[in-house]
Scaffold this motif. Structure first.
Motif, PDB file in Angstrom:
ATOM      1  N   PHE A 109     -33.346  16.275  45.332  1.00 13.32           N
ATOM      2  CA  PHE A 109     -32.882  15.269  46.285  1.00 13.32           C
ATOM      3  C   PHE A 109     -34.056  14.508  46.893  1.00 13.32           C
ATOM      4  N   ILE A 110     -35.176  15.188  47.108  1.00 16.74           N
ATOM      5  CA  ILE A 110     -36.343  14.514  47.673  1.00 16.74           C
ATOM      6  C   ILE A 110     -36.727  13.322  46.801  1.00 16.74           C
ATOM      7  N   TYR A 111     -36.830  13.577  45.502  1.00 19.87           N
ATOM      8  CA  TYR A 111     -37.181  12.491  44.571  1.00 19.87           C
ATOM      9  C   TYR A 111     -36.085  11.415  44.545  1.00 19.87           C
ATOM     10  N   LYS A 112     -34.836  11.849  44.350  1.00 18.62           N
ATOM     11  CA  LYS A 112     -33.739  10.888  44.193  1.00 18.62           C
ATOM     12  C   LYS A 112     -33.561  10.015  45.423  1.00 18.62           C
ATOM     13  N   SER A 113     -33.656  10.626  46.617  1.00 20.86           N
ATOM     14  CA  SER A 113     -33.426   9.855  47.843  1.00 20.86           C
ATOM     15  C   SER A 113     -34.565   8.878  48.112  1.00 20.86           C
ATOM     16  N   MET A 114     -35.799   9.293  47.799  1.00 25.05           N
ATOM     17  CA  MET A 114     -36.935   8.380  47.961  1.00 25.05           C
ATOM     18  C   MET A 114     -36.830   7.195  46.996  1.00 25.05           C
ATOM     19  N   TRP A 115     -36.540   7.504  45.729  1.00 28.51           N
ATOM     20  CA  TRP A 115     -36.416   6.436  44.745  1.00 28.51           C
ATOM     21  C   TRP A 115     -35.265   5.506  45.096  1.00 28.51           C
ATOM     22  N   ASN A 116     -34.183   6.043  45.617  1.00 28.93           N
ATOM     23  CA  ASN A 116     -33.045   5.222  46.025  1.00 28.93           C
ATOM     24  C   ASN A 116     -33.433   4.254  47.129  1.00 28.93           C
ATOM     25  N   ASP A 117     -34.309   4.712  48.042  1.00 24.78           N
ATOM     26  CA  ASP A 117     -34.778   3.838  49.119  1.00 24.78           C
ATOM     27  C   ASP A 117     -35.714   2.752  48.597  1.00 24.78           C
ATOM     28  N   VAL A 118     -36.410   3.043  47.530  1.00 21.15           N
ATOM     29  CA  VAL A 118     -37.288   2.046  46.907  1.00 21.15           C
ATOM     30  C   VAL A 118     -36.459   1.050  46.096  1.00 21.15           C
ATOM     31  N   ASN A 119     -35.500   1.573  45.355  1.00 21.86           N
ATOM     32  CA  ASN A 119     -34.735   0.778  44.399  1.00 21.86           C
ATOM     33  C   ASN A 119     -33.633  -0.058  45.038  1.00 21.86           C
ATOM     34  N   SER A 120     -33.004   0.471  46.115  1.00 20.27           N
ATOM     35  CA  SER A 120     -31.835  -0.251  46.620  1.00 20.27           C
ATOM     36  C   SER A 120     -31.685  -0.253  48.134  1.00 20.27           C
ATOM     37  N   VAL A 121     -31.588   0.914  48.761  1.00 19.67           N
ATOM     38  CA  VAL A 121     -31.143   0.979  50.160  1.00 19.67           C
ATOM     39  C   VAL A 121     -32.025   0.168  51.098  1.00 19.67           C
ATOM     40  N   ASN A 122     -33.312   0.514  51.207  1.00 17.52           N
ATOM     41  CA  ASN A 122     -34.213  -0.176  52.132  1.00 17.52           C
ATOM     42  C   ASN A 122     -35.290  -1.002  51.424  1.00 17.52           C
ATOM     43  N   HIS A 123     -35.289  -0.958  50.095  1.00 18.07           N
ATOM     44  CA  HIS A 123     -36.272  -1.706  49.301  1.00 18.07           C
ATOM     45  C   HIS A 123     -37.697  -1.452  49.788  1.00 18.07           C
ATOM     46  N   VAL A 124     -37.998  -0.180  49.976  1.00 21.05           N
ATOM     47  CA  VAL A 124     -39.322   0.245  50.436  1.00 21.05           C
ATOM     48  C   VAL A 124     -40.367  -0.077  49.372  1.00 21.05           C
ATOM     49  N   TRP A 125     -41.509  -0.588  49.840  1.00 18.17           N
ATOM     50  CA  TRP A 125     -42.628  -0.807  48.924  1.00 18.17           C
ATOM     51  C   TRP A 125     -43.923  -0.605  49.697  1.00 18.17           C
ATOM     52  N   LEU A 126     -44.687   0.423  49.325  1.00 14.50           N
ATOM     53  CA  LEU A 126     -45.898   0.755  50.058  1.00 14.50           C
ATOM     54  C   LEU A 126     -47.043  -0.197  49.710  1.00 14.50           C
ATOM     55  N   LYS A 127     -47.925  -0.386  50.676  1.00 16.54           N
ATOM     56  CA  LYS A 127     -49.040  -1.321  50.496  1.00 16.54           C
ATOM     57  C   LYS A 127     -49.939  -0.907  49.340  1.00 16.54           C
ATOM     58  N   SER A 128     -50.146   0.407  49.181  1.00 14.82           N
ATOM     59  CA  SER A 128     -51.041   0.894  48.128  1.00 14.82           C
ATOM     60  C   SER A 128     -50.490   0.644  46.729  1.00 14.82           C
ATOM     61  N   TRP A 129     -49.201   0.300  46.622  1.00 16.34           N
ATOM     62  CA  TRP A 129     -48.600   0.053  45.319  1.00 16.34           C
ATOM     63  C   TRP A 129     -48.891  -1.359  44.809  1.00 16.34           C
ATOM     64  N   GLY A 130     -49.456  -2.196  45.671  1.00 14.98           N
ATOM     65  CA  GLY A 130     -49.815  -3.549  45.253  1.00 14.98           C
ATOM     66  C   GLY A 130     -48.625  -4.496  45.211  1.00 14.98           C
ATOM     67  N   LEU A 131     -48.770  -5.542  44.408  1.00 17.75           N
ATOM     68  CA  LEU A 131     -47.714  -6.552  44.274  1.00 17.75           C
ATOM     69  C   LEU A 131     -46.431  -5.908  43.772  1.00 17.75           C
ATOM     70  N   LYS A 132     -45.313  -6.272  44.395  1.00 19.55           N
ATOM     71  CA  LYS A 132     -44.023  -5.675  44.030  1.00 19.55           C
ATOM     72  C   LYS A 132     -43.474  -6.352  42.771  1.00 19.55           C
ATOM     73  N   PRO A 133     -43.329  -5.588  41.674  1.00 19.49           N
ATOM     74  CA  PRO A 133     -42.865  -6.201  40.412  1.00 19.49           C
ATOM     75  C   PRO A 133     -41.389  -6.585  40.469  1.00 19.49           C
ATOM     76  N   LYS A 134     -41.012  -7.533  39.642  1.00 14.63           N
ATOM     77  CA  LYS A 134     -39.601  -7.868  39.494  1.00 14.63           C
ATOM     78  C   LYS A 134     -38.895  -6.842  38.625  1.00 14.63           C
ATOM     79  N   SER A 135     -39.605  -6.327  37.660  1.00 15.31           N
ATOM     80  CA  SER A 135     -39.030  -5.393  36.692  1.00 15.31           C
ATOM     81  C   SER A 135     -38.727  -4.041  37.327  1.00 15.31           C
ATOM     82  N   LEU A 136     -37.477  -3.579  37.165  1.00 19.53           N
ATOM     83  CA  LEU A 136     -37.083  -2.264  37.677  1.00 19.53           C
ATOM     84  C   LEU A 136     -37.884  -1.158  36.988  1.00 19.53           C
TER      85      LEU A 136
END
Length: 279
Positions: A109-136
């Protein structure tokens, strides 16, 4: 009250104090806990758990498992559903010998819930990840690489996990639900005081003159422990996860930060970084 500062003494203090409260079937005993006992693990059992789950417990975590670990009862949680009161039996602290399905589900659940927040719910994107890609696909590659670098997060109870790293001065316990990551104790002692606060008789009722009502407040000794534990220390760090913790707040006092810097007011749940996206 004289709460022990030594971890081993403290864990036995927790054991004695909680089991004494649970030994009397009255209004002070939480539902489901009457006659409950802690079930510690032997060194051999802990070694077996490590091999089975491919983990390596820190010395502090091992001590907790030896003395407390889990109880032999189920917590009864009551809630209302469409006007009907429901009483549900729930696991209190995870039992590493019996709750395999729940533990694995929590870890996943830790992995799934974090990825869900990145992919859809809150569209989280950390600064260290750089430019946010369009590609899923590319987003998932970046997230997976970051997630693989996190310290092991070992379930303790509900959403709480031990940050399992022997390289850290502090061994915090965190609560994780997606990108919402909260430090609930920089060590086991503070975490257990928080998690078991309803089972330790550590509140006093204080009368509020304005409201003309009594409100529960932690006794001074416990409040002092919390205050000391959350003080800034430059050694307080959680590799990679720290950035996620600070994503929703720049005010974590444990990291030497303040909600109210000079001439500004930052609300605790506001994003601290807005990602730049690919065009």
């Amino acid at each position: 009250m004289n709460i022990p500062s030594n971890l081993t003494d403290f864990l036995y203090w927790i054991k004695e104090r909680t089991e004494k409260l649970w030994s009397v079937d009255d209004e002070n005993c939480p539902k489901g806990f009457y006659s409950a006992k802690w079930q510690g693990l032997s060194e051999e059992q802990i070694d077996q758990v490590e091999r089975k789950y491919e983990v390596s417990f820190t010395p502090e975590h091992r001590e907790f498992l030896k003395i407390l670990h889990a109880i032999d009862k189920k917590e009864i949680v009551e809630y209302e559903d469409e006007g009907e009161m429901i009483a549900e039996e729930c696991t209190f602290f995870y039992n590493w010998l019996e709750n395999e399905a729940e533990i694995i589900r929590h870890i996943r659940f830790i992995y799934k819930s974090m990825w869900n927040d990145v992919n859809s719910v809150n569209h989280v994107w950390l600064k260290s990840w750089g430019l946010k890609p369009k590609s899923l696909e590319r987003k998932k590659e970046i997230f997976d690489e970051w997630f693989s670098k996190l310290p092991q997060l070992l379930p303790v109870r509900n959403s709480s996990c031990v940050v399992n790293s022997k390289n850290l001065k502090w061994n915090p316990v965190v609560s994780i639900s997606g990108s919402d990551v909260i430090i609930v104790g920089w060590d086991f002692r503070t975490y257990l005081l928080y998690e078991l606060r309803e089972h330790l008789d550590i509140y006093i009722n204080v009368f509020d003159e304005e409201d003309q009502m009594f409100y529960p407040e932690l006794i001074d000794e416990v409040q002092k422990i919390f205050n000391e534990n959350y003080k800034y220390d430059e050694a307080k760090d959680i590799p990679y996860l720290k950035e996620m913790i600070l994503y929703w707040s720049s005010g974590w006092s444990g990291f030497g930060l303040n909600y109210y810097p000079d001439n500004a007011r930052i609300h605790p749940i506001v994003k601290t970084y807005i990602a730049e996206e690919e065009k």
